[in-house]
Design a protein around this motif. Sequence first.
Motif, PDB file in Angstrom:
ATOM      1  N   ASN A 166       0.861  -1.190   0.000  1.00  0.00           N
ATOM      2  CA  ASN A 166       0.000   0.000   0.000  1.00  0.00           C
ATOM      3  C   ASN A 166       0.887   1.227   0.000  1.00  0.00           C
ATOM      4  O   ASN A 166       1.936   1.224   0.646  1.00  0.00           O
TER       5      ASN A 166
ATOM      6  N   LYS B 265      -4.826   7.241  -2.066  1.00  0.00           N
ATOM      7  CA  LYS B 265      -4.251   5.887  -2.045  1.00  0.00           C
ATOM      8  C   LYS B 265      -3.816   5.513  -3.452  1.00  0.00           C
ATOM      9  O   LYS B 265      -4.650   5.285  -4.330  1.00  0.00           O
TER      10      LYS B 265
ATOM     11  N   ASP C 211      -2.804  -0.005  -3.871  1.00  0.00           N
ATOM     12  CA  ASP C 211      -3.777  -0.609  -2.966  1.00  0.00           C
ATOM     13  C   ASP C 211      -3.626  -2.131  -3.009  1.00  0.00           C
ATOM     14  O   ASP C 211      -4.037  -2.765  -3.978  1.00  0.00           O
ATOM     15  N   SER C 212      -2.982  -2.682  -1.997  1.00  0.00           N
ATOM     16  CA  SER C 212      -2.795  -4.143  -1.885  1.00  0.00           C
ATOM     17  C   SER C 212      -2.206  -4.745  -3.155  1.00  0.00           C
ATOM     18  O   SER C 212      -2.771  -5.671  -3.731  1.00  0.00           O
TER      19      SER C 212
END
Length: 253
Positions: A11, A18, A21-22
């Motif tokens: 992340n 953001k 993200d993952s």
Amino acid sequence: MSADINIQGVNKSFGFNKVLDSVDLSVPAGSVCVILGPSGSGKSTLLRCINHLERIDAGTIRVGDELIGYRQEGNRLFELQEYKIARQRTSIGMVFQHFNLFPHWTVLQNLIEAPIRVKRESKAVVMERAHRLLKRVGLAERANAWPRELSGGQQQRVAIARALAMEPDVMLFDEPTSALDPELVGEVLEVMRSLAKSGMTMVVVTHEIGFAREVADQIIFMDGGVIVEAGSAETVLDAPRHSRTKAFLSTVL
Ligand code: ADP
Ligand code: MG
């Protein structure tokens, strides 16, 4: 030597934005991963995280056996000191859209300074390697030229040779042909194609779909900081499953 890259659960935010993200991504040693995606999708940030030019908020990035930017004690991570991060970066070559050659150094000096200063290698060894690399990128005759005397395509080939002069285990390319006049794109892609054939692990952000189709072992499509789709060229380019991938491809194909 080439190394694998393993990215797990990464992340990254800038403020409330953001940007990654993952993100999970695994690039086997000696393979080529091409990253596609619209502007602002997080491609450059992902590359910059791989050599810790950006600090990640969560997750881990490994290049070969090295945990990038951190040392692990139990299940806690501690950021490495700057000199250790600098040492890790020596094994990760990076090539940018704007070649960033040092304008006050000749082509040869651009290639030899970092290995001598940062890796403390002997000048004789580094010079021999530099001439070999210039030959490999088709610029054996231009060792004593100044960057400004070269075309954009030649400068980018020097930038690739300069990255290789550090003998990296992986190479990261961030839109290496996007700033070039169309007639100069091919010569740079040719150098990259031959580097891929030599077994270098490569992560390439590019909009050159033909190159991706021919060279990529794996293509990932990013949008909004997420890997939307990943797979072989045949699956991602010819049979995309997601509407966002289809929409993007229709703009670049
Ligand atoms: P791409 O390379 O796919 O065009 P980037 O990784 O450059 O995307 O940017 C992804 C997002 O992160 C964008 O919204 C961009 O504005 C933002 N971003 C990138 N770098 C920074 C930074 N240093 N500070 C704040 N925001 C940034
Ligand atoms: Mg970018």
